[in-house]
Design a protein around this motif. Sequence first.
Motif, PDB file in Angstrom:
ATOM      1  N   PHE A 430       4.229  41.095  43.460  1.00 39.04           N
ATOM      2  CA  PHE A 430       3.302  40.420  42.549  1.00 39.04           C
ATOM      3  C   PHE A 430       3.370  38.911  42.759  1.00 39.04           C
ATOM      4  O   PHE A 430       2.346  38.230  42.776  1.00 39.04           O
ATOM      5  CB  PHE A 430       3.638  40.778  41.103  1.00 39.04           C
ATOM      6  N   ASP A 431       4.598  38.377  42.897  1.00 40.42           N
ATOM      7  CA  ASP A 431       4.762  36.931  43.095  1.00 40.42           C
ATOM      8  C   ASP A 431       4.078  36.463  44.372  1.00 40.42           C
ATOM      9  O   ASP A 431       3.586  35.326  44.454  1.00 40.42           O
ATOM     10  CB  ASP A 431       6.252  36.574  43.166  1.00 40.42           C
ATOM     11  N   ASP A 432       4.030  37.330  45.378  1.00 34.39           N
ATOM     12  CA  ASP A 432       3.443  36.966  46.668  1.00 34.39           C
ATOM     13  C   ASP A 432       1.920  37.065  46.671  1.00 34.39           C
ATOM     14  O   ASP A 432       1.272  36.685  47.668  1.00 34.39           O
ATOM     15  CB  ASP A 432       3.998  37.860  47.778  1.00 34.39           C
ATOM     16  N   THR A 433       1.361  37.611  45.606  1.00 37.44           N
ATOM     17  CA  THR A 433      -0.089  37.817  45.529  1.00 37.44           C
ATOM     18  C   THR A 433      -0.751  36.613  44.868  1.00 37.44           C
ATOM     19  O   THR A 433      -0.334  36.174  43.793  1.00 37.44           O
ATOM     20  CB  THR A 433      -0.420  39.093  44.738  1.00 37.44           C
ATOM     21  N   VAL A 434      -1.779  36.067  45.501  1.00 36.12           N
ATOM     22  CA  VAL A 434      -2.487  34.911  44.962  1.00 36.12           C
ATOM     23  C   VAL A 434      -3.249  35.310  43.700  1.00 36.12           C
ATOM     24  O   VAL A 434      -3.874  36.379  43.639  1.00 36.12           O
ATOM     25  CB  VAL A 434      -3.461  34.338  46.015  1.00 36.12           C
ATOM     26  N   ALA A 435      -3.194  34.460  42.685  1.00 34.39           N
ATOM     27  CA  ALA A 435      -3.868  34.731  41.416  1.00 34.39           C
ATOM     28  C   ALA A 435      -5.382  34.675  41.571  1.00 34.39           C
ATOM     29  O   ALA A 435      -5.913  33.869  42.347  1.00 34.39           O
ATOM     30  CB  ALA A 435      -3.421  33.720  40.363  1.00 34.39           C
ATOM     31  N   LEU A 436      -6.080  35.529  40.846  1.00 32.31           N
ATOM     32  CA  LEU A 436      -7.535  35.495  40.765  1.00 32.31           C
ATOM     33  C   LEU A 436      -7.879  34.704  39.497  1.00 32.31           C
ATOM     34  O   LEU A 436      -7.681  35.190  38.379  1.00 32.31           O
ATOM     35  CB  LEU A 436      -8.096  36.912  40.707  1.00 32.31           C
ATOM     36  N   PRO A 438     -10.421  32.046  37.113  1.00 32.94           N
ATOM     37  CA  PRO A 438      -9.706  32.355  35.863  1.00 32.94           C
ATOM     38  C   PRO A 438      -9.928  33.803  35.450  1.00 32.94           C
ATOM     39  O   PRO A 438     -11.059  34.293  35.412  1.00 32.94           O
ATOM     40  CB  PRO A 438     -10.351  31.403  34.864  1.00 32.94           C
ATOM     41  N   SER A 439      -8.859  34.505  35.160  1.00 35.57           N
ATOM     42  CA  SER A 439      -8.927  35.871  34.689  1.00 35.57           C
ATOM     43  C   SER A 439      -7.693  36.150  33.840  1.00 35.57           C
ATOM     44  O   SER A 439      -6.692  35.420  33.899  1.00 35.57           O
ATOM     45  CB  SER A 439      -8.978  36.860  35.864  1.00 35.57           C
ATOM     46  N   MET A 440      -7.766  37.200  33.046  1.00 34.25           N
ATOM     47  CA  MET A 440      -6.582  37.630  32.310  1.00 34.25           C
ATOM     48  C   MET A 440      -5.615  38.347  33.242  1.00 34.25           C
ATOM     49  O   MET A 440      -4.398  38.245  33.106  1.00 34.25           O
ATOM     50  CB  MET A 440      -6.976  38.554  31.158  1.00 34.25           C
ATOM     51  N   ALA A 441      -6.157  39.069  34.218  1.00 30.43           N
ATOM     52  CA  ALA A 441      -5.328  39.850  35.120  1.00 30.43           C
ATOM     53  C   ALA A 441      -4.379  38.975  35.933  1.00 30.43           C
ATOM     54  O   ALA A 441      -3.325  39.422  36.360  1.00 30.43           O
ATOM     55  CB  ALA A 441      -6.208  40.670  36.066  1.00 30.43           C
ATOM     56  N   GLU A 442      -4.723  37.703  36.122  1.00 33.45           N
ATOM     57  CA  GLU A 442      -3.856  36.839  36.918  1.00 33.45           C
ATOM     58  C   GLU A 442      -2.503  36.618  36.257  1.00 33.45           C
ATOM     59  O   GLU A 442      -1.524  36.244  36.925  1.00 33.45           O
ATOM     60  CB  GLU A 442      -4.536  35.481  37.169  1.00 33.45           C
ATOM     61  N   LEU A 447       3.966  36.033  35.895  1.00 35.44           N
ATOM     62  CA  LEU A 447       4.961  36.360  34.878  1.00 35.44           C
ATOM     63  C   LEU A 447       6.252  35.581  35.106  1.00 35.44           C
ATOM     64  O   LEU A 447       6.733  35.451  36.232  1.00 35.44           O
ATOM     65  CB  LEU A 447       5.243  37.857  34.891  1.00 35.44           C
ATOM     66  N   LYS A 448       6.813  35.078  33.999  1.00 33.14           N
ATOM     67  CA  LYS A 448       8.068  34.304  34.062  1.00 33.14           C
ATOM     68  C   LYS A 448       9.151  34.968  33.218  1.00 33.14           C
ATOM     69  O   LYS A 448       8.862  35.608  32.236  1.00 33.14           O
ATOM     70  CB  LYS A 448       7.827  32.879  33.553  1.00 33.14           C
TER      71      LYS A 448
END
Length: 448
Positions: A430-436, A438-442, A447-448
């Motif tokens: 998940f950390d290696d995946t670029v965020a989409l 603006p979305s909630m799914a990003e 996550l921290k």
Amino acid sequence: MAEYDYDLFTIGAGSGGVRASRVAAAHGAKVAVAEEYRVGGTCVIRGCVPKKMLVYGSMFAEELAHAGNFGWTIEGTSFDWASLRDFVNRDVDRLEGLYGQTLSNHHVEIVAERATITGPHSVRLASGREVTAKHILIATGAWPATPEFPGVEHCISSNEIFHLEEQPHCLMVVGGGYIAMEFAGIFNALGSEVTVVNRTDRILRSYDEQIVDRMLHIAMGRGIDFRMHSQIKRVDKADDGCLQVDLGGTYPVKVDQVLIATGRSPNTEGLGLEAAGVELGEGGAIKVDEYNRTSCDSIYAVGDVTDRVQLTPVAIREGHAFADTVFGGKPRTIDYSSIPSAVFSQPPLAGVGLTEREARKTYGDVKVYTSDFRPMKNIFSSHPERGLYKMIVEATSEKILGIHMIGPEAPEILQMAAVAVKAGLTKQAFDDTVALHPSMAEELVLLK
């Protein structure tokens, strides 16, 4: 002449029974399915499908309330329960027709009668006709469980709520499961005064406690009254048609309707299972092995009538696996781990894998990553509601053990996240995946 009238006789044309019947027929079997009510079963006729439609209808109240912040001027809005109810029921009729068409297209004979088992290979129909089958499949689902108390006959179940003549001004919902929470949210959004009565202090017991606590806080903020550690003592119908509900307090609670949503029981009563030596388990559920076979070698069972997971997609997979195993020459079983599920409350919550409590009990040392945020859409709303996503991982390997969330469109987002849990991925993926953005799914990759 054939030894039996049919290769497969299915009792119950719900999701599991329909899938099993059509796949068996596609494998070349001669198949009949008996259904005493309507083709489609609980999910299509009186469950998740029409209920989700009611959820969509009720969400317009929230959208209209803050439409002005989006620049829209909407005047003279009103809600008519009958219009929503009738639209939903018309679509149920459409879906029932499609299910029947699917069976007919696969040359499955539909028998619109109740069927009871008279032996390992025999069934008697309500008309008195006796039929034989090499294999019998029981897919009769489950039925609303009703507690016993004086006046329970004045109450309704989730079966009847789709057909109410009028929207209740005051509705009492009894239960703390997903059915109770979903209908409480629907009618609260539509403007009914809703009281939820639960015999313990916990609701949605199978879901992550932190997520449920957030849902409870939001539901109370929206005006739902929760009466925990409460049970109905009796219900009396007044001369004006209202119901007086005694919860053991000084004064009864006056409501228009009482919805009993205290769970569902396997629908096995009166099926004649004893005639074939079919063994039942706790609560009347049919005991089956990993290949859906009962204690009688020629009789199988799938779906909510068994003692496994009561979810429509699970019943469908069980039905398909049964047909492939018995008629397709491809024996296979179902993996019941990491099954995603959701509660279409308002906002909805969803989860897959182990909850935090389950993970700590099983693995001891775990890590929990969270994102507590206000969805962008909620900025336009008067409700200061926040979403919450959490990921539970094994401490050393950081293999994902569970993902749980509450917020707008949570079930839609969780479906894809469930693939990662099922595949045994780690948080690093998940950390290696670029965020989409603006979305909630990003929030899942932040996550921290």
